[in-house]
Write a protein that holds these residues in place. Structure first.
Motif, PDB file in Angstrom:
ATOM      1  N   GLY A 151       0.814  -1.208   0.000  1.00 26.42           N
ATOM      2  CA  GLY A 151       0.000   0.000   0.000  1.00 26.42           C
ATOM      3  C   GLY A 151       0.844   1.253   0.000  1.00 26.42           C
ATOM      4  N   LEU A 170      -1.872  -4.315   4.746  1.00 29.07           N
ATOM      5  CA  LEU A 170      -2.094  -3.405   3.624  1.00 29.07           C
ATOM      6  C   LEU A 170      -2.428  -2.022   4.174  1.00 29.07           C
ATOM      7  CD1 LEU A 170      -2.626  -2.922   0.557  1.00 29.07           C
ATOM      8  CD2 LEU A 170      -5.005  -3.524   1.021  1.00 29.07           C
ATOM      9  N   ARG A 171      -1.705  -1.028   3.687  1.00 33.07           N
ATOM     10  CA  ARG A 171      -1.960   0.359   4.107  1.00 33.07           C
ATOM     11  C   ARG A 171      -3.059   0.887   3.205  1.00 33.07           C
ATOM     12  NH1 ARG A 171      -0.645   3.312   8.680  1.00 33.07           N
ATOM     13  NH2 ARG A 171      -0.031   5.429   8.176  1.00 33.07           N
ATOM     14  N   VAL A 172      -4.113   1.344   3.797  1.00 31.96           N
ATOM     15  CA  VAL A 172      -5.241   1.839   3.013  1.00 31.96           C
ATOM     16  C   VAL A 172      -5.310   3.358   3.150  1.00 31.96           C
ATOM     17  CG1 VAL A 172      -7.724   1.709   2.661  1.00 31.96           C
ATOM     18  CG2 VAL A 172      -6.469  -0.302   3.405  1.00 31.96           C
ATOM     19  N   GLY A 173      -5.346   3.973   2.010  1.00 32.29           N
ATOM     20  CA  GLY A 173      -5.489   5.442   2.017  1.00 32.29           C
ATOM     21  C   GLY A 173      -4.386   6.137   2.774  1.00 32.29           C
ATOM     22  N   TRP A 187      -4.549   0.510   8.545  1.00 29.18           N
ATOM     23  CA  TRP A 187      -4.055  -0.801   8.108  1.00 29.18           C
ATOM     24  C   TRP A 187      -5.206  -1.784   7.896  1.00 29.18           C
ATOM     25  CZ3 TRP A 187       0.690  -1.348   6.533  1.00 29.18           C
ATOM     26  CH2 TRP A 187       1.693  -0.493   7.035  1.00 29.18           C
ATOM     27  N   ASP A 188      -5.025  -2.625   6.901  1.00 28.87           N
ATOM     28  CA  ASP A 188      -5.836  -3.843   6.762  1.00 28.87           C
ATOM     29  C   ASP A 188      -4.919  -5.032   7.005  1.00 28.87           C
ATOM     30  OD1 ASP A 188      -8.058  -2.504   6.143  1.00 28.87           O
ATOM     31  OD2 ASP A 188      -8.228  -3.258   4.062  1.00 28.87           O
ATOM     32  N   ASP A 222     -14.814  -5.889   9.895  1.00 32.72           N
ATOM     33  CA  ASP A 222     -14.624  -4.432   9.780  1.00 32.72           C
ATOM     34  C   ASP A 222     -14.591  -3.808  11.165  1.00 32.72           C
ATOM     35  OD1 ASP A 222     -14.579  -1.824   9.213  1.00 32.72           O
ATOM     36  OD2 ASP A 222     -16.272  -1.855   7.799  1.00 32.72           O
ATOM     37  N   ARG A 265      -9.840 -10.412   5.549  1.00 32.06           N
ATOM     38  CA  ARG A 265      -9.229  -9.136   5.958  1.00 32.06           C
ATOM     39  C   ARG A 265      -9.737  -8.719   7.310  1.00 32.06           C
ATOM     40  NH1 ARG A 265      -8.348  -4.868   1.377  1.00 32.06           N
ATOM     41  NH2 ARG A 265      -7.642  -6.276  -0.242  1.00 32.06           N
ATOM     42  N   ARG A 285     -13.325  -0.692  11.607  1.00 32.18           N
ATOM     43  CA  ARG A 285     -12.969   0.707  11.367  1.00 32.18           C
ATOM     44  C   ARG A 285     -13.662   1.610  12.368  1.00 32.18           C
ATOM     45  NH1 ARG A 285     -14.001   1.138   5.067  1.00 32.18           N
ATOM     46  NH2 ARG A 285     -15.714  -0.161   5.736  1.00 32.18           N
ATOM     47  N   LEU A 298     -10.216  -5.124   8.866  1.00 28.91           N
ATOM     48  CA  LEU A 298     -10.115  -3.686   8.607  1.00 28.91           C
ATOM     49  C   LEU A 298      -9.943  -2.978   9.943  1.00 28.91           C
ATOM     50  CD1 LEU A 298     -11.555  -4.929   6.046  1.00 28.91           C
ATOM     51  CD2 LEU A 298     -12.609  -2.692   5.761  1.00 28.91           C
TER      52      LEU A 298
END
Lengths: 444, 303
Positions: free
Chosen positions: B194, B222-225, B229-230, B271, B238, B273, B240
């Motif tokens: 990411g 995985l770096r999101v935005g 992290w994911d 999720d 995953r 988040r 989130l």
């Protein structure tokens, strides 16, 4: 006269400046020796702690840091007769004194023994402006003194107010801020030959020295040799120098009369020289070592080796008894003293309340003078030595240095003279200020 | 006849006569007074010598060729001194570095020995060595015997960062260490992906440490935005994680897994988040199953 007034004022200012700078030289230009003292004024009064020690005559303000004496040349009867020679002698003395002091002197106060001083008593009287006597009234009364015609070739050396009277009170030392109407003053004025003083000034100028004051040597010897009571009650100081004998009469701590007899120790020496047929140097040596004025039976037996360097063996090995030497010296000393007596009588010395006579100067050291002098001058005679001042070398504490020491005291604590007061014609400042204020008022 | 002795005495008297006058001449007197001036004495003592030296120096320096020659001579002397064997450096020693890094250091310094130590600027050398990615810290000194010693602390790779350009090894601060040809070369390191993943390496390493119970299943982070992290598990599952305090969220997920075997089920994503309202996205099969399931009271256990 205003020329002298200005020059005396400028000398007074120069003396102040020199004392501010801290170093001033004293130069006694005499007939037999020239003495130079270097004084340091450091603004500290070294008055010793103790009971009964009050104000001193200024001798605590300075310290002698250099002293030198040299045989004077080109001077006869206290007057310069060979300017070049005198100048060389002054240079020698000043340079040696500077070397001892390890400093440079630019200002010098000199004293003058010759020049045939003449004393004048002046009197002036004015009405006081307002009720209180102010400084300008003193100046006005000094200005009002009627100066006699002392001759075109004479110069005023001293002009000292000696007495102030306000209305009917006399004997005021300082009339300022006193209330009265009529202020009168007595002033003592001393004039000397103009050529003599100009020669001296010329010699000093040739030596790159600035003259910060001139005084009569009779006067300064009196300051040094008379004690305070004598100055107060009335006394005469006889400064028996080499070429001249100075007379100064003091009362109420002011000099009221000064004169000079143009006879001195040098004449005694020359008598010995003529009488014994020796050179002047040998005569001087004999006078100093064996001289006297009072013969006793012992003196007939005391034989003096005359000595000498003529090369004539017989001539150089003559002897003379001390009685003979005294027989040569005594008439001359008597002559000097009688001349002094004459001058004192002429001055009216017998009218003073106390008639102390103090002998000082180099020639007063003749043994036996303290016995001889009372026979001529009266009973109240003593042989005086000058005041002790700080730092004066032992060699310069003798009677011969009375005028040097007196000149130091004069430098430290001078008498107010006529020119120390603003002359009324000079007082333009307040009026012009008033005019300026008036101008402002009119224009704004 | 004049006696001989008397004659001598006369001569002596004459000699005395000539030197009797001690008066200084006018010039001598003025000179004497001048010497008593403190300012003049100071000038003689300091000013005059300085003036003399300055004058000589100026006269000498007025000829340019002479000055150049002098500078050349000084330079020559200086060079001779610098090139004495005591000051020469013959070799370089790179300490505590792998061969690869050592080679890099040598190439980046590219020095040709022997070389005088006066010509080396050690701080500059150190700065140049530190520009290398593989070097964390370096100290440079000249050892006795003419050896330039470079003590290198290498960067320790902490993770692999996969970008479009390829695989990169990065340390725990996110700084690049080196490129990696294949993931299989360093199976011990976790994989990050990411954009800007290198900015959050420390956080990622914390998360990976917390993933210990599920270590075998972890594929990577995985770096999101470029902000959160994911966690990617195998089977494309995953987790989130939120931007703030992802560790707590991950621990909750792991606790959920330990209690309910969460990740063994057919779940596509958990999720977290919003940590106060976690959600689960079902996998394809599970979603269809759920869709077909009859939730009527008697239809329970009907499938």
């Amino acid at each position: 006269m205003s020329d002298l007034y200005q020059s005396q004022r400028s000398m007074r200012a120069m003396r102040r400046a020199a004392i501010q700078r801290g170093v001033i030289a004293i130069l006694d230009v005499g007939t037999s020796k020239i003495a130079c003292l270097v004084l340091r004024f450091d603004g500290r009064d070294r008055v010793p702690e103790g009971e009964g020690i009050g104000h001193m005559a200024g001798q605590t303000q300075f310290r002698v840091i250099g002293a030198a004496t040299t045989r004077s040349r080109g001077i006869e009867l206290g007057e310069t007769c060979a300017v070049q020679e005198t100048e060389r002698a002054i240079r020698t003395a000043v340079q040696a004194a500077q070397k001892m002091a390890n400093t440079r002197v630019d200002h010098v106060i000199a004293c003058l023994s010759g020049g045939q001083p003449r004393s004048y008593g002046l009197a002036g009287i004015v009405r006081v402006e307002g009720n209180v006597v102010g400084e300008h009234d003193v100046a006005r009364v000094l200005q009002a003194c009627d100066v006699p015609d002392y001759g075109p070739d004479r110069e005023i050396l001293h002009a000292q107010p000696v007495n102030f009277a306000l209305d009917h009170r006399t004997g005021l030392i300082d009339p300022r801020d006193q209330i009265g109407q009529r202020l009168s003053c007595d002033m003592h004025m001393l004039t000397v030959d103009r050529a003599v003083i100009e020669n001296l000034i010329y010699c000093l100028k040739r030596c790159d020295l600035e003259l910060a004051g001139v005084a009569s040597s009779a006067y300064v010897s009196g300051i040094a040799a008379l004690v305070e009571d004598e100055q107060e009650l009335g006394a005469a100081c006889i400064d028996m120098g080499g070429g001249t004998t100075g007379i100064s009469i003091f009362i109420k701590k002011h000099m009221i009369y000064a004169d000079t007899v143009r006879l001195g120790g040098a004449h005694v020496t020359s008598d010995i020289s003529k009488g014994l047929q020796v050179s002047l140097a040998v005569a001087e040596r004999i006078k100093t070592f064996h001289g006297g004025v009072l013969a006793t039976g012992m003196d007939d037996r005391e034989m003096i080796e005359i000595g000498g360097e003529t090369g004539d063996w017989e001539h150089d090995r003559r002897t003379v008894s001390r009685a003979e030497l005294i027989g040569i010296m005594r008439p001359r000393v008597e002559e000097i003293l009688e001349e002094v007596r004459g001058r004192l009588d002429a001055a009216g010395f017998e009218h003073l309340p106390s008639q102390q006579i103090v002998l000082t100067g180099g020639a007063s050291q003749i043994p036996g003078l303290d016995t001889l002098a009372p026979k001529i001058l009266g009973q109240q005679v003593r042989v005086g030595r000058p005041l002790r001042v700080h730092g004066l070398p032992q060699a310069a504490t003798g009677a011969a240095f009375a005028s040097s020491v007196g000149l130091s005291l004069f430098a430290a604590h001078p008498q107010d003279e006529w020119w120390d007061f603003e002359m009324p014609s000079d007082r333009g400042a307040p009026r012009s200020l008033k005019r300026a204020v008036k101008w402002f008022k009119e224009n704004w | 006849m004049r006696p001989v002795k008397g004659d001598m005495r006369l001569a002596a008297a004459e000699a005395r006569e000539t030197r009797r006058d001690p008066a200084p001449s006018r010039l001598a007197y003025r000179m004497n007074r001048l010497m008593l001036r403190p300012g003049f004495r100071r000038f003689l003592r300091y000013g005059l010598p300085i003036l003399c030296v300055a004058t000589v120096a100026l006269i000498w320096a007025s000829d340019a060729a002479r000055v150049d020659a002098a500078f050349d001579r000084v330079g020559e002397l200086r060079r001779q001194l610098e090139e004495r064997p005591e000051f020469m450096v013959h070799m370089m020693a790179v300490e505590h570095a792998s061969d690869e890094t050592a080679a890099q250091v040598r190439s980046v310094l590219s020095m040709d020995f022997p070389m005088s130590s006066f010509d080396m600027e050690l701080s500059e050398l150190r700065r140049r060595v530190r520009t290398l990615d593989a070097v964390a810290e370096a100290s440079v000194r000249i050892r006795t015997g003419g050896v330039l010693e470079i003590d290198v602390t290498e960067r320790q790779p902490a993770a692999i960062w996969r970008t479009a350009e390829g695989l990169t090894l990065i340390d725990e601060t996110g700084h690049r260490v080196t490129t990696l040809d294949a993931r299989a070369d360093r199976p011990d390191l976790p994989l990050l992906a990411g954009p800007a993943a290198d900015k959050g390496v420390a956080e990622a390493l914390e998360l990976i440490a917390a993933m210990e119970p599920l270590e075998g299943r972890l594929r990577g982070l995985l770096r999101v935005g470029a902000r959160r992290w994911d966690v990617i598990l195998d089977r494309d599952q995953r987790i989130l994680l939120p931007e703030v305090d992802p560790l707590t969220a991950l621990q909750k997920a792991i606790a959920l897994d330990a209690a309910q075997d969460l990740f063994a089920r057919d779940i596509a994503a958990v999720d977290f988040r919003n940590p106060r309202r976690p959600a689960i996205r079902l996998g394809q099969g599970a979603a269809e199953d759920l869709y077909d399931t009859d939730f009527t009271p008697d239809g329970e256990q009907s499938r």
